[in-house]
Scaffold this active site. Sequence first.
Site, PDB file in Angstrom:
ATOM      1  N   PRO A   2       0.802  -1.197   0.000  1.00 14.70           N
ATOM      2  CA  PRO A   2       0.000   0.000   0.000  1.00 14.70           C
ATOM      3  C   PRO A   2       0.838   1.250   0.000  1.00 14.70           C
ATOM      4  CG  PRO A   2      -0.243  -1.265   2.041  1.00 14.70           C
ATOM      5  CD  PRO A   2       0.975  -1.709   1.360  1.00 14.70           C
ATOM      6  N   GLU A   3       0.589   2.058  -0.962  1.00 14.39           N
ATOM      7  CA  GLU A   3       1.102   3.412  -0.949  1.00 14.39           C
ATOM      8  C   GLU A   3      -0.080   4.295  -0.552  1.00 14.39           C
ATOM      9  OE1 GLU A   3       3.588   4.284  -4.392  1.00 14.39           O
ATOM     10  OE2 GLU A   3       3.761   2.142  -4.802  1.00 14.39           O
TER      11      GLU A   3
END
Length: 272
Positions: A2-3
């Site tokens: 996850p960014e």
Amino acid sequence: MPELPEVETTRRGIEPHVAGRCVTAVQVRDGRLRWPVPAELGEVLRGQRIEAVQRRAKYLLLRTQAGTLIVHLGMSGSLRLVAADSAAGRHDHVDIVLDSGIALRLRDPRRFGALLWTCGEPFEHARLRDLGPEPLDAEQFNGNYLYARSRGRRQALKNFLMDAHTVVGVGNIYASEALHAAGLRPSLAAGRVSRLRYERLVASVREVLQRAIAAGGTTLRDFVDGDGQPGYFAQQLRVYGRTHQPCPVCGTPIRQLRLGQRSSFYCPRCQK
DNA sequence: ACTGGATCCTGACTGC
DNA sequence: TGCAGTCAGGATCCAG
């Protein structure tokens, strides 16, 4: 995994089901994450009402009267809303059970994620206090800021952009994508990039992140939102993971190189 | 102060 | 089929 777009997608997905609810139980099946899950977590969370679900960088903050639960999803983590009595899978390490009968379930195969508890102001927590500006904050994150901050730095532009002291939330996918959108080569020395080009980069970072949020994030392998659905931004990626495939802008084959032990992708024609 | 490398962990995939 | 090697969305820690 996850960014920023994936974390924000998760936040938006869980918030309506979590904010305002009370925690009835915490079940830790495997507390061996990046740091051990605090032993007292069940004790302190039980009975607390979750007042807000916020995001800072790639961290999610679940605020209660007693303190804040800080969640990081690492590389492979996801948070899903499930029925509290549904069977847990192999990597479903922690459940936060709510008074609605729904549980917030943390899955994290690689266990690079973290659950932290702080009684104080979460922004002052050691993990958060030294973070750079939010990329979507136009006041703090702009061309002048990047230009000034990069002077004298010999680091590759992409590594500079991925450093959370520079700006938060931009990981390996979106760094490559934003640099392509801005026409900048990832290997450029950060300290030799002009102010004008940093203005373009800031605009590209913002544009790419916003489009990714709109698409529900990028799912390469693990990422799912609060409802277990993947994100669809992978279909819009222009360079990431597309080695030897034609650049969607000019048709030149995409090249791959390694910077700071991370794969980087760029178009040799569009990016100078 | 800045930079690059090693490291945590599991799983998927490649090539022999 | 098996086994070794490589790679993966992050971030910290350490040495130079």
